[in-house]
Design a protein around this motif. Structure first.
Motif, PDB file in Angstrom:
ATOM      1  N   TRP A  19       0.874  -1.274  -0.015  1.00 21.69           N
ATOM      2  CA  TRP A  19       0.029   0.024   0.004  1.00 21.69           C
ATOM      3  C   TRP A  19       0.794   1.251   0.163  1.00 21.69           C
ATOM      4  O   TRP A  19       0.279   2.350   0.073  1.00 21.69           O
ATOM      5  CB  TRP A  19      -0.897  -0.096   1.239  1.00 21.69           C
ATOM      6  CG  TRP A  19      -1.489  -1.331   1.390  1.00 21.69           C
ATOM      7  CD1 TRP A  19      -1.410  -2.105   2.674  1.00 21.69           C
ATOM      8  CD2 TRP A  19      -2.773  -1.760   0.592  1.00 21.69           C
ATOM      9  NE1 TRP A  19      -2.139  -3.401   2.256  1.00 21.69           N
ATOM     10  CE2 TRP A  19      -2.961  -3.212   1.221  1.00 21.69           C
ATOM     11  CE3 TRP A  19      -3.207  -1.722  -0.659  1.00 21.69           C
ATOM     12  CZ2 TRP A  19      -3.767  -4.098   0.928  1.00 21.69           C
ATOM     13  CZ3 TRP A  19      -4.167  -2.455  -1.055  1.00 21.69           C
ATOM     14  CH2 TRP A  19      -4.503  -3.671  -0.580  1.00 21.69           C
ATOM     15  N   HIS A  62      -6.433  -4.455   2.293  1.00 25.36           N
ATOM     16  CA  HIS A  62      -6.711  -2.859   1.981  1.00 25.36           C
ATOM     17  C   HIS A  62      -6.080  -1.859   3.012  1.00 25.36           C
ATOM     18  O   HIS A  62      -5.639  -2.374   4.127  1.00 25.36           O
ATOM     19  CB  HIS A  62      -8.416  -2.591   2.121  1.00 25.36           C
ATOM     20  CG  HIS A  62      -8.869  -2.508   3.455  1.00 25.36           C
ATOM     21  ND1 HIS A  62      -9.295  -3.681   4.202  1.00 25.36           N
ATOM     22  CD2 HIS A  62      -9.167  -1.526   4.445  1.00 25.36           C
ATOM     23  CE1 HIS A  62      -9.831  -3.366   5.430  1.00 25.36           C
ATOM     24  NE2 HIS A  62      -9.603  -1.878   5.739  1.00 25.36           N
ATOM     25  N   ARG A  95     -11.636   3.780   2.187  1.00 26.50           N
ATOM     26  CA  ARG A  95     -10.798   2.433   2.029  1.00 26.50           C
ATOM     27  C   ARG A  95     -10.371   2.027   0.529  1.00 26.50           C
ATOM     28  O   ARG A  95     -11.057   2.523  -0.386  1.00 26.50           O
ATOM     29  CB  ARG A  95     -11.823   1.204   2.421  1.00 26.50           C
ATOM     30  CG  ARG A  95     -11.344  -0.252   2.496  1.00 26.50           C
ATOM     31  CD  ARG A  95     -12.119  -1.259   3.051  1.00 26.50           C
ATOM     32  NE  ARG A  95     -12.520  -0.967   4.293  1.00 26.50           N
ATOM     33  CZ  ARG A  95     -13.387  -1.825   4.974  1.00 26.50           C
ATOM     34  NH1 ARG A  95     -13.588  -2.763   4.636  1.00 26.50           N
ATOM     35  NH2 ARG A  95     -13.396  -1.657   6.425  1.00 26.50           N
ATOM     36  N   ARG A  97      -8.245  -0.773  -2.115  1.00 24.04           N
ATOM     37  CA  ARG A  97      -7.742  -1.940  -2.489  1.00 24.04           C
ATOM     38  C   ARG A  97      -6.555  -2.056  -3.172  1.00 24.04           C
ATOM     39  O   ARG A  97      -6.592  -0.877  -3.831  1.00 24.04           O
ATOM     40  CB  ARG A  97      -8.929  -2.922  -2.596  1.00 24.04           C
ATOM     41  CG  ARG A  97      -9.876  -2.961  -1.458  1.00 24.04           C
ATOM     42  CD  ARG A  97     -11.324  -3.435  -2.001  1.00 24.04           C
ATOM     43  NE  ARG A  97     -12.418  -3.728  -0.732  1.00 24.04           N
ATOM     44  CZ  ARG A  97     -12.883  -2.495  -0.344  1.00 24.04           C
ATOM     45  NH1 ARG A  97     -12.835  -1.382  -0.986  1.00 24.04           N
ATOM     46  NH2 ARG A  97     -13.754  -2.760   0.572  1.00 24.04           N
TER      47      ARG A  97
END
Length: 203
Positions: A19, A62, A95, A97
């Motif tokens: 991420w 996520h 959020r 992903r």
């Protein structure tokens, strides 16, 4: 024994290479606002006047941007998620992903709105008291132009305390006089229209 305690936001981002792009983008945007970056509960947290406002978090499937008072935002795009509907009253999250990019304009808009809400909030047990604006020292250059332009001064007075401070700090941050002058010219029309410095990010 190795100490794995997170001490800053970059260390936290390094823990989640999956991420990295989203968290790094979010951090850069958050640091463009008058927020204080710190670490709370082992993750990046951004405060305003000592109040927890926004947080970053990485998970297995996520990553998320937490708004501690997200339920108070308008959320016109209906992008907020409530991770625990039965437990969290105000907390909401954006959020993301894998391969999902952050809508930077929308994030800036929501941050600006969160700051506006925090600035105008009435502290507990003070609702019966009259609301008074917090005093702060106005940038001399902005003060001078307001004193010589009555319409601009009236428009500036109608702005919230947060927006007034935002404009003042914007001028103070400029190092050169020529930069200050350019910024004064730039913000005049925004002030006259009753807009904040970050309204340009709003759709």
């Amino acid at each position: 024994m190795k100490n794995n305690k997170i001490t800053n936001a970059q260390e936290y981002i390094d823990k989640f290479p999956k991420w990295e792009e989203q968290l790094r983008t979010a951090r850069e945007i958050l640091n463009s606002f008058p927020l204080v970056e710190t670490i709370k509960w082992g993750a990046p947290c951004y405060t305003y006047n000592g109040t927890n406002l926004i947080g970053l978090a990485g998970f297995k499937n996520h990553c998320a941007i937490w708004f501690h008072k997200g339920s108070l935002l308008q959320d016109k795009q209906e992008v907020f998620e409530n991770a625990q509907p039965d437990k969290t009253k105000f907390l909401r999250q954006l959020r993301f992903r894998e391969s999902e990019n952050i809508n930077t304009s929308l994030l800036k808009e929501y941050i600006a709105e969160a700051l506006q809400i925090e600035e105008t909030a009435v502290p507990p047990n003070t609702k019966s008291k009259s609301k008074t604006k917090k005093e702060f020292e106005l940038a001399p250059e902005l003060k001078d132009v307001c004193e010589t332009d009555e319409k601009l001064f009236q428009a500036f007075q109608k702005l919230s305390n947060y927006n007034q401070r935002e404009y003042s700090d914007y001028i103070k941050e400029a190092k050169r006089e020529s930069t200050k002058e350019r910024r004064i010219i730039k913000i005049k029309s925004l002030i006259m229209e009753g807009k904040s410095l970050h309204d340009k990010y709003k759709k």
